[in-house]
Write an enzyme that holds these catalytic residues in place. Structure first.
Site, PDB file in Angstrom:
ATOM      1  N   ASP A 102      33.570  75.521  40.822  1.00  0.00           N
ATOM      2  CA  ASP A 102      34.218  76.819  40.971  1.00  0.00           C
ATOM      3  C   ASP A 102      35.672  76.577  41.380  1.00  0.00           C
ATOM      4  O   ASP A 102      35.942  75.788  42.295  1.00  0.00           O
ATOM      5  CB  ASP A 102      33.503  77.645  42.043  1.00  0.00           C
ATOM      6  CG  ASP A 102      34.005  79.073  42.091  1.00  0.00           C
ATOM      7  OD1 ASP A 102      33.471  79.911  41.345  1.00  0.00           O
ATOM      8  OD2 ASP A 102      34.935  79.363  42.875  1.00  0.00           O
ATOM      9  N   ASN A 110      44.914  85.327  40.021  1.00  0.00           N
ATOM     10  CA  ASN A 110      44.798  86.582  39.279  1.00  0.00           C
ATOM     11  C   ASN A 110      45.646  87.682  39.882  1.00  0.00           C
ATOM     12  O   ASN A 110      46.338  88.426  39.176  1.00  0.00           O
ATOM     13  CB  ASN A 110      43.325  87.033  39.242  1.00  0.00           C
ATOM     14  CG  ASN A 110      42.653  86.711  37.921  1.00  0.00           C
ATOM     15  OD1 ASN A 110      43.305  86.373  36.938  1.00  0.00           O
ATOM     16  ND2 ASN A 110      41.353  86.812  37.892  1.00  0.00           N
ATOM     17  N   ASP A 119      43.212  83.886  32.844  1.00  0.00           N
ATOM     18  CA  ASP A 119      42.446  83.481  31.661  1.00  0.00           C
ATOM     19  C   ASP A 119      42.950  82.149  31.109  1.00  0.00           C
ATOM     20  O   ASP A 119      42.160  81.298  30.678  1.00  0.00           O
ATOM     21  CB  ASP A 119      42.532  84.552  30.579  1.00  0.00           C
ATOM     22  CG  ASP A 119      41.721  85.789  30.910  1.00  0.00           C
ATOM     23  OD1 ASP A 119      40.928  85.750  31.877  1.00  0.00           O
ATOM     24  OD2 ASP A 119      41.889  86.806  30.210  1.00  0.00           O
ATOM     25  N   ASP A 145      35.224  82.191  37.127  1.00  0.00           N
ATOM     26  CA  ASP A 145      35.872  80.874  37.191  1.00  0.00           C
ATOM     27  C   ASP A 145      34.859  79.795  37.561  1.00  0.00           C
ATOM     28  O   ASP A 145      35.213  78.773  38.127  1.00  0.00           O
ATOM     29  CB  ASP A 145      37.022  80.885  38.197  1.00  0.00           C
ATOM     30  CG  ASP A 145      36.561  81.273  39.596  1.00  0.00           C
ATOM     31  OD1 ASP A 145      35.725  82.185  39.712  1.00  0.00           O
ATOM     32  OD2 ASP A 145      37.046  80.684  40.579  1.00  0.00           O
TER      33      ASP A 145
END
Length: 232
Positions: A102, A110, A119, A145
């Site tokens: 992760d 973000n 992304d 993620d």
């Protein structure tokens, strides 16, 4: 070539015909008997070009198995592959490991740079993982993620070494360009070992717990699930 019978006396055959240039044309041949004469059966045969239909079916299957953003396997396909491997591991007493990774501080990326940059970072991470892993390994995006890797026939030491190398690859190659310059990231990894009698959801949950333990220890590290440790 696939052959099937549909109805009394009718035969359907699907076959691929390969041209000298390597192109394959898929056709469906249906043969239906009409009546029996002294000389033998009279039949009617129809031939249909189903190449476009066949390609559409293959593409639909690919889309069903793949993550739309990264092109990696999706969670559904990973769970199916893991279930199959666990069944084989139980039969032949093979070892193996699952790694869950992760990204660290992804929400900050973000929020501060926008979802497009987020992304791009996920895609960059996916590409870095694919470059590092072997063909026999399976890598998938679980969602958001979070990624997972199936390592067939790996022992604990080998899984830990590979997980550490994956974190190094992410640290070095998972990079995106922002208005503030290149943005790199780190990840945390958790490992759960596989073996006879293990279940898919159990192994994934244990790898996930180990991953969160790695984050609690300071991130950018590897933790191995310990069934004997006290956990809340």
């Amino acid at each position: 070539q696939v052959t099937a019978r549909t109805g009394e006396g009718q035969r359907d055959v699907v076959m691929g015909l390969q041209a000298p240039d390597g192109q394959v044309t898929w056709i469906s041949v249906t043969t239906q008997p009409l009546l029996q004469e002294e000389e033998g059966w009279s039949v009617v045969t129809s031939v249909t070009d189903i190449t476009d239909r066949r390609h559409a079916q293959v593409e639909l299957q690919r889309l069903a198995d793949r993550d739309a953003l990264t092109g990696l396997l999706n969670r559904r396909r990973l769970e199916a592959d893991l279930t199959q491997y666990l069944a084989e591991a139980g039969r032949y007493e093979d070892s193996g490991a699952v790694i869950v990774l992760d990204l660290d501080n992804f929400k900050y990326v973000n929020d501060s740079h926008g979802h497009a940059i987020g992304d791009e970072l996920i895609c960059s991470t996916a590409a870095a993982l694919e470059r590092r892993l072997r063909e026999s390994d399976t890598v998938a995006r679980l969602g958001g993620d979070e990624f997972a890797v199936i390592l067939p026939r790996a022992d604990e030491a080998g899984a830990e070494a590979l997980a550490s190398s994956l974190l190094t690859v992410i640290r070095e190659r998972a990079v995106v360009s922002t208005v503030d310059g290149p943005r790199r990231t780190t990840a945390s990894a958790g490992i759960a070992m596989m073996g006879p009698g293990r279940k898919t959801h159990e192994v994934l949950a244990q790898a996930d717990m180990a991953m969160y333990e790695a984050k609690e220890r300071g991130k950018d590290g590897v933790s191995i699930y310990d069934a004997g440790a006290d956990r809340q």
